[in-house]
Design a protein around this motif. Structure first.
Motif, short mmCIF file in Angstrom:
data_model
loop_
_atom_site.label_atom_id
_atom_site.label_comp_id
_atom_site.label_asym_id
_atom_site.label_seq_id
_atom_site.Cartn_x
_atom_site.Cartn_y
_atom_site.Cartn_z
N PHE A 140 0.94 -1.31 0.18
CA PHE A 140 0.09 -0.03 -0.02
C PHE A 140 0.93 1.32 0.00
N SER A 141 0.50 2.18 -0.75
CA SER A 141 1.36 3.13 -0.99
C SER A 141 0.59 4.73 -1.28
N GLY A 142 1.14 5.74 -0.55
CA GLY A 142 0.22 6.92 -0.78
C GLY A 142 0.84 7.89 0.44
N VAL A 143 0.63 9.36 0.00
CA VAL A 143 0.88 10.34 1.12
C VAL A 143 -0.12 10.89 1.73
N THR A 144 -1.44 10.57 1.43
CA THR A 144 -2.36 11.07 2.05
C THR A 144 -3.32 9.90 2.61
N PRO A 145 -4.12 9.54 3.67
CA PRO A 145 -4.84 8.49 4.08
C PRO A 145 -5.98 8.11 3.04
N SER A 146 -6.67 9.06 2.57
CA SER A 146 -7.69 8.92 1.49
C SER A 146 -7.01 8.60 0.14
N ALA A 147 -5.64 8.74 -0.19
CA ALA A 147 -5.46 8.66 -1.41
C ALA A 147 -4.35 7.30 -1.51
N ILE A 148 -4.46 6.31 -0.44
CA ILE A 148 -3.66 5.18 -0.10
C ILE A 148 -4.21 4.16 -1.18
N ASN A 149 -3.26 3.49 -2.19
CA ASN A 149 -3.65 2.68 -3.04
C ASN A 149 -2.74 1.21 -2.55
N GLY A 150 -3.59 0.29 -2.78
CA GLY A 150 -3.09 -1.07 -2.50
C GLY A 150 -2.85 -2.12 -3.74
N VAL A 151 -1.97 -2.92 -3.92
CA VAL A 151 -1.50 -3.68 -4.83
C VAL A 151 -1.11 -5.16 -4.38
#
Length: 532
Positions: A312-323
């Motif tokens: 999971f990556s992202g700089v804001t909690p609402s914009a974190i994406n998981g692969v």
């Protein structure tokens, strides 16, 4: 094979047969390191001068020389808030997430001595008891009628505000300026450090509707009368989704930008930025299999499950994406997952797995077989990072693995819990209730290093041996020929220079040293001249 000259020493590669190993690789490397390319013994542990109230399973150094400890596996993180005046520490222990502070954690006995539940639930709805019109007021026009709703939130002593209550029943206001009497209830059980509440009321206008602050009141306040005009109200309610974490959340860790992460079942949870008590429903994501462990590296979170790992990556909690990664490697021990040299490493049934931005792989695959790895009981593995190495301890083995060089070796030491102190560059270990600094003492402990099997094309007769060492009196040596021990010299018996060996012939020659001093070179020759 005129001479066997070992000038460089390394750790083990258990996967490779003894006679096929490179000349510098060991069959056994225990209680030693190779920072200088030679055999160097581990130092003893140094007493830290600290005794704990009881033997812990989890350690955490808290400010100065205070030590928090738990008798179970616990995930602990410091406050992400800069210069936090309360000194908050957050942790998950499987019962429910908790927070402790300097004011309550440092009592007598095992610390922390007290804590609060983490997060705030929604309060019950506000009860409207009466509406009193202003003196002389009258309902003279329908255009100024108002329908109003009230909500309330709870606040902790830290200034944390939770989600709002359900809306009150509608309050009909036919006469402007009427005073509304409200009944308020205190929390049934205040184990969350709740000290105040905030009252909000609905306001409509210009095509929008929101709740604005009416008052902030001590939690013991049982009633309040709202007679404020719309222009006297405070800020807008902003904590609609500031939910508490679920009781079964585990794996608490901190990502970049003040985001806390945890998991429950197959759900991965992210807090608000710099709000480790608030866990919005919108910030939750799911995995195919139940999560076993998580670890943060920068703006990424590695999630190890009972099946595939995720990133999971992202700089804001609402914009974190998981692969979901294309790697069929389940995690078999939650406590095996740590970050070493920028890599997230955990134990799978096949070996140690490394996961990063470019995916994942079994980094020990070329070093140890699955069957060999299973003998280590990886489901019992606990790990710590120290000086760029993976320090692993299972119920049956202790080992050091360097994920950069691939160096692998064992140690005999055992402990109950440990804490990697970055500030002091030390690994503190608890043996029972006593703390030590790992390998920070003044005494060398006995190391064992056994060479590969050197195979001669025909039966050979090496008759001279020389061990170059800093102190020959602290080195013992054994010679094995065709698997049979033909010579053994204990420490204090080995000559300082080259010496003659028993008359023996064979095709497989192997050497083993037991040392409390550095061993720089080992020469096995057919003459004294070759060994000089």
């Amino acid at each position: 094979m005129p001479v066997i000259d070992i000038t460089l020493m390394r750790g083990e590669v258990p996967r490779i047969a003894d006679h096929l190993l490179p000349d510098d690789v060991a069959v056994v490397a225990k209680n030693c390191h190779f920072n200088h390319g030679i055999i160097s013994p581990f130092m003893s542990d140094a007493a830290a001068g600290i005794s704990l109230p009881a033997a812990p399973k989890t350690l955490y150094r808290y400010r100065a020389d205070h030590w928090l400890q738990w008798p179970i596996a616990v995930d602990v993180v410091p406050s992400p808030i800069a210069q936090d005046p309360h000194g908050r520490v957050y942790y998950t222990d499987g019962n429910y997430p908790k927070v402790t502070t300097e004011a309550i954690a440092l009592g007598s006995g095992a610390k922390p001595t007290a804590w609060y539940r983490l997060g705030l639930p929604a309060p019950p709805a506000v009860i409207v008891s009466s509406v009193a019109p202003p003196s002389g007021g009258s309902d003279d026009t329908i255009t100024d009628d108002e329908t109003r709703y009230y909500v309330q939130t709870w606040l902790t002593a830290f200034g944390e505000e939770g989600p709002p209550s359900p809306a009150s029943l509608p309050v009909e206001m036919p006469i402007p300026g009427s005073a509304v009497a409200l009944n308020l209830t205190a929390p049934a059980q205040n184990d969350r450090n709740i000290t105040h509440r905030r009252l909000y009321r609905s306001v409509s206008g210009a095509g929008t509707a929101d709740y604005l602050l009416v008052a902030e009141l001590p939690i013991a306040t049982a009633s309040y009368t709202d007679g404020l005009g719309s222009d006297d109200l405070g800020p807008v309610l902003e904590t609609y989704d500031y939910l508490p974490p679920p009781d079964n959340m585990r794996g608490l860790c901190l990502m970049a930008n003040g985001i806390a992460a945890g998991f429950a079942g197959n759900e991965v949870l992210f807090s608000g930025a710099y709000l480790p008590y608030a866990w919005p429903q919108a910030n939750r994501q799911t995995t195919q299999h139940d999560v076993v462990a998580i670890a943060a590296s920068g703006t990424s979170l590695v999630v190890a499950t009972k099946g595939y790992p995720y990133l999971f990556s992202g700089v804001t909690p609402s914009a974190i994406n998981g692969v979901k990664l294309d790697l069929e490697q389940a995690c078999v021990s939650a406590r095996s997952m740590i970050v070493v040299a920028g890599q997230v490493i955990y134990a799978s049934p096949d070996g140690l797995v490394s996961v990063g931005g470019n995916g994942g792989l079994v980094i020990t695959e070329g070093m140890i077989t699955r069957d060999q790895w299973q003998q280590y009981q990886p489901e019992t593995l606990r790990a710590w990072a120290h000086e760029g190495k993976y320090i692993g301890l299972t119920d049956s083995h202790g080992f050091v693995f360097d994920p950069v060089s691939g160096d692998f070796r064992h140690f005999d030491n055992r402990w109950d819990a440990a804490w990697h102190d970055l500030e002091r560059d030390s690994l503190y270990i608890a043996k029972g209730a006593t703390l030590y600094r790992w390998r920070d003492g003044n005494t060398s402990i006995t190391t064992t290093w056994r060479s590969k099997e050197f195979v001669a094309p025909v039966a050979s007769a090496f008759n001279t041996l020389r061990v170059v060492t800093s102190d020959a009196s602290k080195v013992g040596i054994k010679l094995l020929v065709d698997g049979i021990e033909v010579m053994s010299l204990a420490m204090g018996q080995m000559p300082a220079g080259a010496f003659r060996l028993p008359a023996v012939r064979g095709t497989k020659w192997q050497l083993e040293v037991a040392a409390q001093a550095e061993v720089e070179r080992i020469i096995l020759a057919t003459s004294m001249a070759e060994a000089s």
